[in-house]
Write an enzyme that holds these catalytic residues in place. Structure first.
Site, PDB file in Angstrom:
ATOM      1  N   GLU A 283       0.264   3.716   1.885  1.00  0.00           N
ATOM      2  CA  GLU A 283       0.308   3.956   3.360  1.00  0.00           C
ATOM      3  C   GLU A 283       1.560   3.732   4.033  1.00  0.00           C
ATOM      4  OE1 GLU A 283      -3.341   3.364   5.674  1.00  0.00           O
ATOM      5  OE2 GLU A 283      -4.548   3.065   3.594  1.00  0.00           O
TER       6      GLU A 283
ATOM      7  N   LYS B  69       2.395  -3.433   7.251  1.00  0.00           N
ATOM      8  CA  LYS B  69       2.598  -3.624   5.670  1.00  0.00           C
ATOM      9  C   LYS B  69       4.181  -3.267   5.307  1.00  0.00           C
ATOM     10  CE  LYS B  69       0.139  -4.821   2.826  1.00  0.00           C
ATOM     11  NZ  LYS B  69      -0.219  -5.975   2.412  1.00  0.00           N
TER      12      LYS B  69
ATOM     13  N   TYR C  40      -1.880  -0.635  11.008  1.00  0.00           N
ATOM     14  CA  TYR C  40      -1.718  -1.394   9.535  1.00  0.00           C
ATOM     15  C   TYR C  40      -0.762  -0.987   8.780  1.00  0.00           C
ATOM     16  CZ  TYR C  40      -3.256  -1.923   4.677  1.00  0.00           C
ATOM     17  OH  TYR C  40      -3.359  -2.132   3.391  1.00  0.00           O
TER      18      TYR C  40
ATOM     19  N   THR D 169       0.808  -1.134  -0.182  1.00  0.00           N
ATOM     20  CA  THR D 169       0.209   0.060   0.052  1.00  0.00           C
ATOM     21  C   THR D 169       0.920   1.221   0.006  1.00  0.00           C
ATOM     22  OG1 THR D 169      -1.368   1.321   1.456  1.00  0.00           O
ATOM     23  CG2 THR D 169      -0.058  -0.259   2.636  1.00  0.00           C
TER      24      THR D 169
HETATM   25  N1  LIG Z   1      -8.081  -2.211  -0.542  1.00  0.00           N
HETATM   26  C1  LIG Z   1      -7.222  -1.104  -1.000  1.00  0.00           C
HETATM   27  O1  LIG Z   1      -7.403   0.199  -1.104  1.00  0.00           O
HETATM   28  C2  LIG Z   1      -5.570  -1.216  -0.986  1.00  0.00           C
HETATM   29  C3  LIG Z   1      -4.636  -0.388  -1.547  1.00  0.00           C
HETATM   30  C4  LIG Z   1      -3.483  -0.751  -1.538  1.00  0.00           C
HETATM   31  C5  LIG Z   1      -3.067  -2.248  -1.175  1.00  0.00           C
HETATM   32  N2  LIG Z   1      -3.830  -2.924  -0.755  1.00  0.00           N
HETATM   33  C6  LIG Z   1      -3.439  -4.199  -0.159  1.00  0.00           C
HETATM   34  O2  LIG Z   1      -4.047  -5.255  -1.031  1.00  0.00           O
HETATM   35  C7  LIG Z   1      -4.214  -6.450  -0.319  1.00  0.00           C
HETATM   36  C8  LIG Z   1      -5.877  -6.803  -0.360  1.00  0.00           C
HETATM   37  O3  LIG Z   1      -6.459  -5.745   0.060  1.00  0.00           O
HETATM   38  P1  LIG Z   1      -8.085  -5.697   0.109  1.00  0.00           P
HETATM   39  O4  LIG Z   1      -8.862  -4.563   0.174  1.00  0.00           O
HETATM   40  O5  LIG Z   1      -8.482  -6.842  -0.932  1.00  0.00           O
HETATM   41  O6  LIG Z   1      -8.318  -6.638   1.468  1.00  0.00           O
HETATM   42  P2  LIG Z   1      -9.650  -7.567   2.055  1.00  0.00           P
HETATM   43  O7  LIG Z   1      -9.611  -7.203   3.418  1.00  0.00           O
HETATM   44  O8  LIG Z   1     -10.801  -7.105   1.097  1.00  0.00           O
HETATM   45  O9  LIG Z   1      -9.126  -8.976   1.739  1.00  0.00           O
HETATM   46  C9  LIG Z   1      -8.259  -9.495   2.374  1.00  0.00           C
HETATM   47  C10 LIG Z   1      -8.172 -11.135   2.177  1.00  0.00           C
HETATM   48  O10 LIG Z   1      -7.280 -11.968   2.726  1.00  0.00           O
HETATM   49  C11 LIG Z   1      -7.805 -12.927   3.666  1.00  0.00           C
HETATM   50  N3  LIG Z   1      -6.847 -13.068   4.735  1.00  0.00           N
HETATM   51  C12 LIG Z   1      -6.717 -12.405   5.800  1.00  0.00           C
HETATM   52  N4  LIG Z   1      -5.824 -13.046   6.748  1.00  0.00           N
HETATM   53  C13 LIG Z   1      -5.318 -13.915   6.038  1.00  0.00           C
HETATM   54  C14 LIG Z   1      -4.394 -15.134   6.588  1.00  0.00           C
HETATM   55  N5  LIG Z   1      -3.901 -15.017   7.715  1.00  0.00           N
HETATM   56  N6  LIG Z   1      -4.113 -16.126   5.717  1.00  0.00           N
HETATM   57  C15 LIG Z   1      -4.892 -16.098   4.594  1.00  0.00           C
HETATM   58  N7  LIG Z   1      -5.761 -15.306   4.012  1.00  0.00           N
HETATM   59  C16 LIG Z   1      -5.964 -14.379   5.043  1.00  0.00           C
HETATM   60  C17 LIG Z   1      -8.891 -12.637   3.942  1.00  0.00           C
HETATM   61  O11 LIG Z   1      -9.858 -13.804   4.298  1.00  0.00           O
HETATM   62  C18 LIG Z   1      -9.512 -11.728   2.740  1.00  0.00           C
HETATM   63  O12 LIG Z   1     -10.248 -12.619   1.839  1.00  0.00           O
HETATM   64  C19 LIG Z   1      -3.724  -6.308   0.906  1.00  0.00           C
HETATM   65  O13 LIG Z   1      -2.530  -6.917   1.196  1.00  0.00           O
HETATM   66  C20 LIG Z   1      -3.735  -4.499   1.341  1.00  0.00           C
HETATM   67  O14 LIG Z   1      -2.752  -4.416   2.067  1.00  0.00           O
HETATM   68  C21 LIG Z   1      -5.406  -2.724  -0.578  1.00  0.00           C
END
Ligand SMILES: NC(=O)c1ccc[n+]([C@@H]2O[C@H](COP(=O)([O-])OP(=O)(O)OC[C@H]3O[C@@H](n4cnc5c(N)ncnc54)[C@H](O)[C@@H]3O)[C@@H](O)[C@H]2O)c1
Length: 375
Positions: A144, A171, A167, A142
């Protein structure tokens, strides 16, 4: 035919593939590649097989319910499916929840990524030279991690890390480990740092789906602080296309920022969303608003206590991925937001199923102040 296709289409291990971005990525990878897709997901509150409903019958998709921190389970997946690429989406992702309970964030985002790296390192070590060269470990991160910007400037790949929330810190720690495994052990890793995503299948705790569902139901639209915090918004499919490009053509050991060049204040997001909803479901035709005598969705806006330590502004410089890999976002904000709002209107059953009566869109993340009202 690409080099990889010449060797066979291979298998991509997608952790967190039942979450928001992960499920969108799985859909894209099934469409754009011939690879087998192995989803590993713990199915926390944020993950649901409902988000993969339309993909589950594809014989190229395999689902394994497991924790990325469970080394034995992940090693078994490596033995059975022999992935030649791994994309790590699995994470605890909600900043407000990280304020109330940081332990799960350290456990999954930092320790879980470490365990995943260890399994990948071992598997990589045991493979033939040609397979070792082809292997990729792409860690999805991210913007962040870079901390908060003032009114000017952009996050570049060489911006120093300065995470402010638990968070972001978890990360950032994972990013450092991923980098170190490339540097120390020669594991072919890549990192992407992306700005805020929006689009279908996002859990309704995040700004855009939360506000959309509250507005449809005539509930207050809680805006943190003065609403002037700025984020750079990117449609989820554009992010997934960027990840696929980095996976296929990114330079090993590099990191790539991905962002839409689309800065908006939270207040503006809520205003645009109210306008998009008005087009699809006019407020005066929505009984949830009519019953309260409200003429427009904007009348539901409420300013509430700010998030502790709320970063003021994030903005991405995405020149590197544009220049090196030819990536650019294909969705502008207006059309992406209209599609997103329409998706939430049309998929109320998905929204009900993922909340399962356990999450009621209550205010989270006020641990420091003890305040609980406002949402
Ligand atoms: N949403 C955003 O705007 C954004 C932006 C930049 C980066 N990210 C990164 O992208 C990735 C996905 O984000 P998202 O928004 O889809 O998140 P989300 O919370 O929608 O999904 C996370 C998924 O990971 C699974 N999970 C959680 N802990 C786990 C574990 N210990 N083992 C296996 N699975 C596990 C959950 O069940 C879920 O399906 C993350 O790493 C996040 O940091 C997100």
């Amino acid at each position: 035919m690409t080099g990889r296709d010449a060797q066979g289409p291979g298998a991509i291990l997608v952790t967190g593939g039942a979450g928001f971005i992960g499920s969108n990525f799985v859909r894209l990878a099934l469409e754009r590649t011939r690879a087998r897709i192995v989803v590993v997901d713990k199915l926390t509150y944020a993950g649901s097989l409902r988000s993969l409903d339309d993909c589950l019958s594809d014989p190229r998709l395999h689902f394994v319910q497991a924790d990325i921190g469970d080394r034995r389970a992940i090693a078994a997946v490596f033995r059975e499916h022999r992935p030649d690429r791994l994309v790590n989406f699995a994470a605890e992702t909600h900043v407000d929840r990280s304020i109330d309970g940081p332990a799960a964030f350290v456990e999954t985002n930092l320790v879980g990524t470490f365990e995943l790296l260890e399994v990948a390192r071992e598997a990589h070590r045991e493979r033939e030279e040609a397979e070792r060269r082809r292997f990729r470990f792409l860690h999805v991160s991210t913007d962040e991690v870079y901390g908060s910007l003032g009114p000017d400037g952009l996050f570049r790949e060489d911006t120093p890390y300065a995470p402010n929330s638990p968070y972001a810190a978890s990360k950032a720690g994972a990013d450092h480990l991923v980098r170190a495994y490339q540097h120390t052990y020669g594991l072919p890793t890549l990192i992407t740092n992306c700005s805020n995503n929006y689009g279908p299948y996002q859990f309704p705790e995040k700004l855009i789906p939360l506000m959309t569902l509250n507005a449809i139901e005539g509930k207050p639209l809680p805006i943190y602080g003065d609403g002037a915090n700025v984020r750079d918004w990117l449609y989820v499919e554009d992010h997934c296309e960027g990840i696929l490009l980095v996976l296929e053509r990114g330079r090993v050991g590099e990191k790539y920022n991905i962002g839409g060049g689309n800065e908006r204040t939270n207040l503006e997001i809520v205003d645009r969303l109210c306008e998009a909803l008005e087009e699809l479901l006019p407020a005066d035709e929505n009984p949830a608003l009519r019953g309260q005598g409200k003429a427009s969705y904007s009348d539901l806006k409420r300013f509430v206590a700010d998030r502790p330590g709320h970063d003021r502004r994030y903005a991405i410089d995405a020149k590197k991925i544009r220049r090196e890999l030819g990536w650019s976002p294909r969705h502008d904000f207006e059309s992406g937001l209209a599609r997103t709002v329409a998706w939430y209107l049309e998929n109320r059953d998905w929204c009900d199923a993922v909340q399962q009566g356990r999450y009621r869109r209550e205010r989270l993340g006020l641990a420091e102040t003890g305040e609980r009202s406002g949402a």
